[in-house]
Design an enzyme around this catalytic site. Structure first.
Site, short mmCIF file in Angstrom:
data_model
loop_
_atom_site.label_atom_id
_atom_site.label_comp_id
_atom_site.label_asym_id
_atom_site.label_seq_id
_atom_site.Cartn_x
_atom_site.Cartn_y
_atom_site.Cartn_z
N ASP A 8 -34.74 -14.06 -13.62
CA ASP A 8 -34.24 -12.69 -13.78
C ASP A 8 -35.41 -11.79 -14.08
O ASP A 8 -36.20 -12.07 -15.00
CB ASP A 8 -33.22 -12.62 -14.92
CG ASP A 8 -31.92 -13.35 -14.59
OD1 ASP A 8 -31.81 -13.88 -13.46
OD2 ASP A 8 -31.04 -13.40 -15.46
N ASP A 129 -18.63 -12.26 -11.59
CA ASP A 129 -19.06 -12.33 -12.99
C ASP A 129 -17.88 -11.91 -13.86
O ASP A 129 -17.36 -10.80 -13.71
CB ASP A 129 -20.25 -11.40 -13.24
CG ASP A 129 -21.40 -11.66 -12.27
OD1 ASP A 129 -21.58 -12.84 -11.89
OD2 ASP A 129 -22.12 -10.72 -11.91
#
Length: 241
Positions: A8, A129
């Site tokens: 990330d 998500d």
């Protein structure tokens, strides 16, 4: 089973968020390229990358960083974060990214997901998500009143090639993945599913490997690698087993 080490990116550095909270992040010393090189040298050739800056701004902030990794290391990358138009998908496809993950933009506009799947066949992954069962969008800052399962049922025929299911409340916590919810998603999905969020040990991954009968394609591993809880060589051995 495919193992996707996670990178990330925020401010051109590797970070891990706790439960998707941008105000609760850990920054690591390795640059994204250095981290990707470690994975390549360990024989792990599938990476999961998220442009966190892009997720917040809706732009491809770290496109050049990701392009450098793709072209110099020649590894397979799925990437998400801020991809909200067909042009942005094409930009990633053009630099050699294997799959582009659509999340917020697809959930807010399912027609956009359909167009993307039609135009970029086999190259679109759907990112679901969820926080307490409900879908979250816009960099996980907004929760909508729809479950991942209900949304998936409406778009299941669109032609995406992979589903990535993340339990946000477990992401970055190393408190074990939400297997029950992931199986629920996999039973619905027309595409193979990747488990994300909460991986704490090599045992978690071994348990997921036993779920291939449920259409589970792989697992994303992040913080447990950075913190040294999982050895890269053990990951590679398990992937090949």
């Amino acid at each position: 089973m495919k193992i996707f080490p996670a990178i990330d990116i925020k401010n051109k550095k590797c970070v891990r968020l706790l439960k998707g909270d941008f105000d609760n992040q850990t920054t690591y010393n390795q640059s994204p390229f250095e981290q990707a090189l470690k994975y390549k040298e360990a024989g792990l050739l599938n990476l999961h990358m998220v442009d966190l800056d892009g997720a917040l701004l809706g732009e491809l902030v770290n496109l050049s960083v990701i392009e450098n990794i793709v072209k110099k290391l020649n590894i397979s990358i799925e990437v998400g974060g801020g991809i909200r138009s067909l042009d942005k998908i094409k930009a990633y496809i053009d630099i050699g990214v294997d799959k582009v993950i659509l999340g917020s933009a697809a959930i807010k506009d399912s027609n956009f997901l359909k167009k993307a799947c039609d135009e970029f066949k086999g190259r679109v992954a759907l990112g679901l998500d969820a926080r307490k069962g409900k879908l979250a969008v816009s960099g996980w800052k907004e929760t909508i009143d729809q479950t991942a399962q209900d949304y998936l049922k409406t778009v299941n025929s669109y032609g995406f090639s992979r589903v990535i299911y993340t339990d946000i409340d477990r992401d970055g916590t190393k408190t074990k993945p939400n297997i029950k919810e992931t199986i629920s998603i996999a039973k619905i999905s027309s595409a193979p599913v990747v488990v994300s969020g909460g991986i704490s040990s090599i045992e978690d991954i071994k348990n997921i490997k036993e779920l291939n009968k449920f259409n589970i394609e792989g697992v994303i591993v992040g913080k447990a690698i950075y913190d040294g809880d999982i050895n890269l060589n053990d990951l590679k051995e398990l992937e090949n087993a």
